[in-house]
Design a protein around this motif. Structure first.
Motif, PDB file in Angstrom:
ATOM      1  N   TYR A  43      19.049  60.128 -54.958  1.00 37.39           N
ATOM      2  CA  TYR A  43      19.779  58.689 -54.949  1.00 37.39           C
ATOM      3  C   TYR A  43      20.445  58.540 -53.723  1.00 37.39           C
ATOM      4  O   TYR A  43      20.444  57.263 -53.314  1.00 37.39           O
ATOM      5  N   HIS A  81      18.098  44.568 -50.444  1.00 39.01           N
ATOM      6  CA  HIS A  81      17.129  45.318 -51.449  1.00 39.01           C
ATOM      7  C   HIS A  81      17.593  46.347 -52.241  1.00 39.01           C
ATOM      8  O   HIS A  81      17.090  46.884 -53.150  1.00 39.01           O
ATOM      9  N   LYS A 117      19.764  46.471 -54.836  1.00 43.67           N
ATOM     10  CA  LYS A 117      19.917  46.570 -56.446  1.00 43.67           C
ATOM     11  C   LYS A 117      18.311  46.585 -56.934  1.00 43.67           C
ATOM     12  O   LYS A 117      18.107  47.365 -57.765  1.00 43.67           O
ATOM     13  N   GLU A 118      17.476  45.890 -56.431  1.00 50.03           N
ATOM     14  CA  GLU A 118      15.819  46.059 -56.946  1.00 50.03           C
ATOM     15  C   GLU A 118      15.417  47.399 -56.536  1.00 50.03           C
ATOM     16  O   GLU A 118      14.616  47.873 -57.668  1.00 50.03           O
ATOM     17  N   MET A 136      17.127  50.265 -56.517  1.00 53.93           N
ATOM     18  CA  MET A 136      17.719  51.333 -57.323  1.00 53.93           C
ATOM     19  C   MET A 136      17.074  50.992 -58.788  1.00 53.93           C
ATOM     20  O   MET A 136      17.299  52.034 -59.575  1.00 53.93           O
ATOM     21  N   ASP A 137      17.116  49.727 -59.265  1.00 54.98           N
ATOM     22  CA  ASP A 137      16.517  49.379 -60.627  1.00 54.98           C
ATOM     23  C   ASP A 137      15.400  49.922 -60.838  1.00 54.98           C
ATOM     24  O   ASP A 137      15.133  50.524 -61.900  1.00 54.98           O
ATOM     25  N   VAL A 138      14.517  49.806 -59.924  1.00 56.58           N
ATOM     26  CA  VAL A 138      12.962  50.600 -59.989  1.00 56.58           C
ATOM     27  C   VAL A 138      13.176  51.959 -60.202  1.00 56.58           C
ATOM     28  O   VAL A 138      12.415  52.568 -61.048  1.00 56.58           O
ATOM     29  N   SER A 185      15.846  53.964 -61.010  1.00 56.06           N
ATOM     30  CA  SER A 185      16.602  54.540 -62.116  1.00 56.06           C
ATOM     31  C   SER A 185      15.607  54.300 -63.335  1.00 56.06           C
ATOM     32  O   SER A 185      15.426  55.439 -64.009  1.00 56.06           O
ATOM     33  N   LEU A 186      14.817  53.379 -63.386  1.00 61.59           N
ATOM     34  CA  LEU A 186      14.021  53.324 -64.584  1.00 61.59           C
ATOM     35  C   LEU A 186      12.877  54.408 -64.766  1.00 61.59           C
ATOM     36  O   LEU A 186      12.408  54.957 -65.607  1.00 61.59           O
ATOM     37  N   THR A 187      12.347  54.433 -63.295  1.00 64.35           N
ATOM     38  CA  THR A 187      11.222  55.596 -63.180  1.00 64.35           C
ATOM     39  C   THR A 187      11.935  56.927 -63.499  1.00 64.35           C
ATOM     40  O   THR A 187      11.047  57.721 -64.388  1.00 64.35           O
TER      41      THR A 187
END
Length: 324
Positions: A115, A125, A127-128, A130-132, A134-136
Motif C-alpha cells: 500500500y 491519480h 484515489k482512483e 487506491m480504489d482499484v 483496494s477492491l482487487t
C-alpha cells in the motif's frame, strides 16, 4: 515503446535495489528473501506496458509497479503457509525457513508495504488507483476463500470455478493493466478495456496452469506433474471430468478422489487416463482459446495504434504457448 525484456530487466533491477532499513531485521529478512526469488514479474511488467501505451517515462511509476509485485508475493507467502508448501521457485518457503508465525507477520508487513508503494503514484491519480487496488485486494481474499471451500466439495460447477479463478488470479492482472493505463492518462474507456483484457487473459492463464499440471513436461515445467490430481484440487480438468464422465468412469474418479491411501504414481496415471477417455484435454484447450479470443477482442478495442499494442499481444501469446 519499450520491449518486454527491457521492462522486465528494469523492474527487476529496481526491485533488487530495494533496501528495508527499518528494524527488527527478523521481520524484513523474509521479505527480502521472497522478493529475491524472482519470478516472471508479469504484473509489474503489464502495468508498465499499459502505461507505455500512452507515455514513455516508465521509471516514473516504478514504485507503483513494485507495489503490485510486493502485493503478489505477499499472497504467495500466505498461500504457501495455508497450503503447507515446502518450496517456491526452487527454494524453501518462508514458513519452512523462519516458521509459521514469522511468515504471517512478514506477510502482513508486505501488505502494508504494498500500500505504501502504491500510494507513491501522482497525487491526481491517488484515489482512483487506491480504489482499484483496494477492491482487487479484497476480491483476491474472496477468491482464496472460495478455493478453500471448494476443497470440501465434489459438486463444484464450471461457472463457480471460473468465478473463483477470476477473483483469485485474474483481477490482479486486470488491475495492473488498469492502474498503468490510468497513470498513463488513458481514457476511462481504454482503462476498462485493458482491465477486461487482463481479466480474460488471467482466466486463460490459470486454465493453462491446470492444463500443464496434467499434460506438461516435468523437465520443462519445473515441478512434478500431477500435483493437482494428488491433492484432489478442483481444477477445470477435474470438474469437467465429473461433468462428462459415464457412470463407470465417475465411479472410478470417485474412488481415487475418496482414497485416503494410494500410490501417487498410480493415482496420477489412472486419473490422467480417465481425463483422456472423457476428452477433458480438448475441453480445457477450447475454454483457453475462448478466453484468449475475448482478451484479444478487448485489446483490439483499445484506442491506440496496433504497433503500440503489439507487445501486449505478443505477451499474451507467449503466456498461452508457454510450457512452464
Amino acid at each position: 515503446m519499450f520491449a518486454v525484456s527491457e521492462l522486465l530487466e528494469r523492474i527487476n533491477s529496481h526491485i533488487a535495489g530495494l533496501q528495508f532499513s527499518r528494524s527488527p531485521q527478523g521481520l524484513y529478512d523474509p521479505i527480502t528473501y521472497v522478493l529475491s526469488m524472482g519470478g516472471k514479474r508479469i504484473r509489474p511488467v503489464l502495468m508498465l506496458m499499459a502505461y507505455n501505451l500512452y507515455k514513455d517515462d516508465v521509471a516514473r511509476i516504478f514504485d507503483v509497479a513494485t507495489g503490485i509485485e510486493v502485493y503478489h508475493n505477499y499472497t504467495l507467502l500466505h498461500d504457501d503457509l495455508m497450503d503447507k508448501a515446502d518450496r517456491r521457485r526452487g527454494k524453501e518457503t518462508v514458513h519452512k525457513v523462519w516458521g509459521d508465525n514469522a511468515a504471517i507477520l512478514s506477510g502482513d508487513a508486505m501488505l502494508v508495504l504494498a500500500y505504501q508503494f502504491m500510494a507513491k503514484c501522482p497525487e491526481e491519480h491517488l484515489k482512483e488507483v487506491m480504489d482499484v487496488f483496494s477492491l482487487t485486494a479484497l476480491e483476491i481474499c474472496e477468491g482464496q476463500q472460495l478455493d478453500m471451500e471448494f476443497e470440501r466439495r465434489k459438486d463444484v460447477k464450471e461457472e463457480e470455478y471460473l468465478e473463483m479463478i477470476r477473483l483469485k488470479t485474474s483481477v490482479l492482472l486486470a488491475a495492473s493493466l488498469k492502474i498503468g493505463a490510468l497513470l498513463g492518462g488513458a481514457s476511462p474507456e481504454d482503462a476498462n478495456r485493458l482491465y477486461d483484457f487482463g481479466m480474460n487473459l488471467g482466466v486463460a492463464f490459470q486454465l493453462k496452469d491446470d492444463f500443464l499440471d496434467v499434460y506438461g513436461d516435468p523437465a520443462v515445467f519445473g515441478k512434478n506433474i500431477g500435483g493437482d490430481i494428488l491433492c484432489n484440487k478442483k481444477t477445470y480438468m477435474l470438474i469437467k471430468a465429473f461433468e462428462h464422465a459415464a457412470d463407470s468412469q465417475r465411479g472410478e474418479l470417485d474412488g481415487w478422489v475418496d482414497a485416503e491411501s494410494f500410490n501417487p504414481t498410480e493415482k496420477i496415471a489412472a486419473v490422467t487416463n480417465l481425463y483422456n477417455q472423457i476428452g477433458v484435454r480438448k475441453l480445457c484447450e477450447e475454454k483457453m482459446q475462448e478466453y484468449c479470443e475475448r482478451a484479444a477482442g478487448s485489446l483490439a478495442a483499445v484506442c491506440v495504434s496496433d504497433e503500440k499494442k503489439a507487445g501486449l499481444k505478443e505477451l499474451m501469446e507467449s503466456l498461452m504457448h508457454r510450457n512452464v
